[in-house]
Design a protein around this motif. Sequence first.
Motif, PDB file in Angstrom:
ATOM      1  N   ALA A 185      70.757 -21.191 -76.148  1.00  0.00           N
ATOM      2  CA  ALA A 185      69.985 -22.095 -75.264  1.00  0.00           C
ATOM      3  C   ALA A 185      70.156 -22.746 -74.354  1.00  0.00           C
ATOM      4  CB  ALA A 185      70.160 -23.646 -76.569  1.00  0.00           C
ATOM      5  N   GLY A 186      71.541 -23.172 -73.851  1.00  0.00           N
ATOM      6  CA  GLY A 186      71.458 -23.736 -72.949  1.00  0.00           C
ATOM      7  C   GLY A 186      72.464 -25.315 -73.018  1.00  0.00           C
ATOM      8  N   TYR A 187      73.070 -24.388 -74.641  1.00  0.00           N
ATOM      9  CA  TYR A 187      74.384 -26.287 -75.180  1.00  0.00           C
ATOM     10  C   TYR A 187      75.732 -26.183 -74.346  1.00  0.00           C
ATOM     11  CZ  TYR A 187      76.694 -29.177 -78.242  1.00  0.00           C
ATOM     12  OH  TYR A 187      77.169 -30.112 -78.636  1.00  0.00           O
ATOM     13  N   SER A 188      76.108 -24.110 -74.153  1.00  0.00           N
ATOM     14  CA  SER A 188      77.441 -24.610 -74.059  1.00  0.00           C
ATOM     15  C   SER A 188      77.370 -25.174 -72.026  1.00  0.00           C
ATOM     16  CB  SER A 188      77.579 -23.354 -73.822  1.00  0.00           C
ATOM     17  OG  SER A 188      76.908 -22.315 -73.789  1.00  0.00           O
ATOM     18  N   ALA A 189      76.388 -24.266 -71.788  1.00  0.00           N
ATOM     19  CA  ALA A 189      75.812 -24.944 -70.318  1.00  0.00           C
ATOM     20  C   ALA A 189      76.230 -25.969 -70.092  1.00  0.00           C
ATOM     21  CB  ALA A 189      74.566 -23.910 -69.834  1.00  0.00           C
ATOM     22  N   LEU A 224      69.290 -31.338 -78.276  1.00  0.00           N
ATOM     23  CA  LEU A 224      68.827 -29.947 -78.238  1.00  0.00           C
ATOM     24  C   LEU A 224      69.019 -28.903 -79.298  1.00  0.00           C
ATOM     25  CD1 LEU A 224      70.839 -27.846 -75.023  1.00  0.00           C
ATOM     26  CD2 LEU A 224      70.326 -26.953 -76.949  1.00  0.00           C
ATOM     27  N   ASN A 225      70.173 -29.670 -80.245  1.00  0.00           N
ATOM     28  CA  ASN A 225      71.617 -28.494 -80.709  1.00  0.00           C
ATOM     29  C   ASN A 225      70.032 -28.807 -82.273  1.00  0.00           C
ATOM     30  OD1 ASN A 225      73.216 -27.297 -82.209  1.00  0.00           O
ATOM     31  ND2 ASN A 225      74.267 -28.824 -83.719  1.00  0.00           N
ATOM     32  N   ARG A 226      69.578 -29.812 -82.212  1.00  0.00           N
ATOM     33  CA  ARG A 226      68.455 -30.211 -83.752  1.00  0.00           C
ATOM     34  C   ARG A 226      67.322 -29.159 -83.162  1.00  0.00           C
ATOM     35  NH1 ARG A 226      65.330 -35.510 -82.397  1.00  0.00           N
ATOM     36  NH2 ARG A 226      64.497 -33.948 -80.876  1.00  0.00           N
ATOM     37  N   ASP A 227      67.056 -28.824 -81.976  1.00  0.00           N
ATOM     38  CA  ASP A 227      65.324 -28.150 -81.372  1.00  0.00           C
ATOM     39  C   ASP A 227      66.237 -26.468 -81.623  1.00  0.00           C
ATOM     40  OD1 ASP A 227      64.354 -30.246 -81.114  1.00  0.00           O
ATOM     41  OD2 ASP A 227      64.330 -30.186 -78.727  1.00  0.00           O
ATOM     42  N   VAL A 228      67.444 -26.073 -81.704  1.00  0.00           N
ATOM     43  CA  VAL A 228      67.889 -25.104 -81.646  1.00  0.00           C
ATOM     44  C   VAL A 228      67.244 -24.804 -83.799  1.00  0.00           C
ATOM     45  CG1 VAL A 228      69.997 -23.613 -82.371  1.00  0.00           C
ATOM     46  CG2 VAL A 228      69.524 -24.911 -79.940  1.00  0.00           C
ATOM     47  N   ASN A 229      67.506 -25.844 -84.136  1.00  0.00           N
ATOM     48  CA  ASN A 229      67.515 -25.747 -86.085  1.00  0.00           C
ATOM     49  C   ASN A 229      66.119 -25.089 -86.161  1.00  0.00           C
ATOM     50  OD1 ASN A 229      70.510 -24.879 -87.380  1.00  0.00           O
ATOM     51  ND2 ASN A 229      70.865 -26.652 -85.299  1.00  0.00           N
ATOM     52  N   LEU A 230      65.071 -25.802 -85.242  1.00  0.00           N
ATOM     53  CA  LEU A 230      63.975 -26.103 -85.841  1.00  0.00           C
ATOM     54  C   LEU A 230      63.416 -24.507 -84.959  1.00  0.00           C
ATOM     55  CD1 LEU A 230      62.979 -29.734 -85.396  1.00  0.00           C
ATOM     56  CD2 LEU A 230      63.193 -28.468 -87.318  1.00  0.00           C
ATOM     57  N   GLN A 231      63.553 -24.348 -83.649  1.00  0.00           N
ATOM     58  CA  GLN A 231      62.793 -23.840 -83.286  1.00  0.00           C
ATOM     59  C   GLN A 231      63.104 -22.133 -82.695  1.00  0.00           C
ATOM     60  OE1 GLN A 231      61.432 -25.733 -79.581  1.00  0.00           O
ATOM     61  NE2 GLN A 231      61.655 -27.459 -80.629  1.00  0.00           N
ATOM     62  N   LEU A 232      64.518 -22.591 -82.517  1.00  0.00           N
ATOM     63  CA  LEU A 232      65.380 -20.233 -82.277  1.00  0.00           C
ATOM     64  C   LEU A 232      65.933 -20.015 -83.952  1.00  0.00           C
ATOM     65  CD1 LEU A 232      66.755 -20.954 -79.130  1.00  0.00           C
ATOM     66  CD2 LEU A 232      64.754 -20.727 -79.369  1.00  0.00           C
ATOM     67  N   LEU A 233      66.005 -18.305 -83.223  1.00  0.00           N
ATOM     68  CA  LEU A 233      66.487 -17.241 -84.448  1.00  0.00           C
ATOM     69  C   LEU A 233      67.788 -17.606 -84.468  1.00  0.00           C
ATOM     70  CD1 LEU A 233      64.007 -14.551 -84.207  1.00  0.00           C
ATOM     71  CD2 LEU A 233      64.188 -15.901 -86.371  1.00  0.00           C
ATOM     72  N   TYR A 234      68.721 -16.811 -84.786  1.00  0.00           N
ATOM     73  CA  TYR A 234      70.035 -17.199 -85.318  1.00  0.00           C
ATOM     74  C   TYR A 234      70.423 -18.730 -84.626  1.00  0.00           C
ATOM     75  CZ  TYR A 234      68.838 -12.486 -85.227  1.00  0.00           C
ATOM     76  OH  TYR A 234      68.040 -11.634 -85.178  1.00  0.00           O
ATOM     77  N   PRO A 235      69.901 -19.293 -84.996  1.00  0.00           N
ATOM     78  CA  PRO A 235      70.974 -21.449 -84.435  1.00  0.00           C
ATOM     79  C   PRO A 235      72.696 -21.283 -84.846  1.00  0.00           C
ATOM     80  CG  PRO A 235      70.598 -21.382 -86.777  1.00  0.00           C
ATOM     81  CD  PRO A 235      69.824 -20.290 -86.226  1.00  0.00           C
ATOM     82  N   ARG A 236      72.925 -20.237 -85.652  1.00  0.00           N
ATOM     83  CA  ARG A 236      75.068 -20.395 -85.378  1.00  0.00           C
ATOM     84  C   ARG A 236      75.089 -20.140 -84.234  1.00  0.00           C
ATOM     85  NH1 ARG A 236      79.252 -16.706 -87.273  1.00  0.00           N
ATOM     86  NH2 ARG A 236      80.600 -17.832 -88.150  1.00  0.00           N
TER      87      ARG A 236
END
Length: 219
Positions: A65-69, A23-35
């Motif tokens: 992104a759902g990571y914390s959920a 999930l974290n990898r996809d956040v960095n590849l696909q979403l704005l503001y991965p921080r």
Amino acid sequence: MERILEDYILAHSDAEPEELMRLNRDVNLQLLYPRMCSGHLQGRILTMLTSMIAPRNALELGTYAGYSAVCIAEGLPPEAHLDTVEIEEELEDFILRHLRRSPLADRITLHIGEAEKIVPALGKKFDMVYMDANKRTYCETYRMILPLMNPGGFILADNTLWDGKVTDSGADDPQTDGIRRFNDMVARDDRVTRVILPLRDGLTLIRVRPDAFQSESTE
């Protein structure tokens, strides 16, 4: 030095689950503001805190992104549930795709829309709330959720140091102002106890006093 210390901390903490690494990898590849994604360290802390609080009903405001959920769901006791609210419709497909890959998907319900409309309609009282939504309106969010908390419940408010801007007299943007007002409000609120942890951007742990609404109920 900070990076070396963080690597040491992570090496001596629980490993990041494989589905969260993806999930974290996809956040960095696909979403704005991965921080904005919680990440390994904060994720493990959320899981640990949830396990300690053992909420029956948990709420997250600001899914991103759902990571914390997923991290919160990891710490839930059996039969407990997490409602998570995200205002950005364009994130829905990404969130659902990753939640469905998680073995904890049945413990999480995603709501897309405005929290002030969705949360009261759930008709629930909460034992734990994780706040990570619009910083400009943290005060309004706090006022909304406090009456929905069970006695002794916890509110975890993220980003309460806001990159250190809360102590920078030259920082006067709306987000920083919103966080400062929130921190001041919570510090004055005798219905709760609180402590700010210097984790990443600041995480405030707020506990609702068991007798917080006792006087109100007897009026």
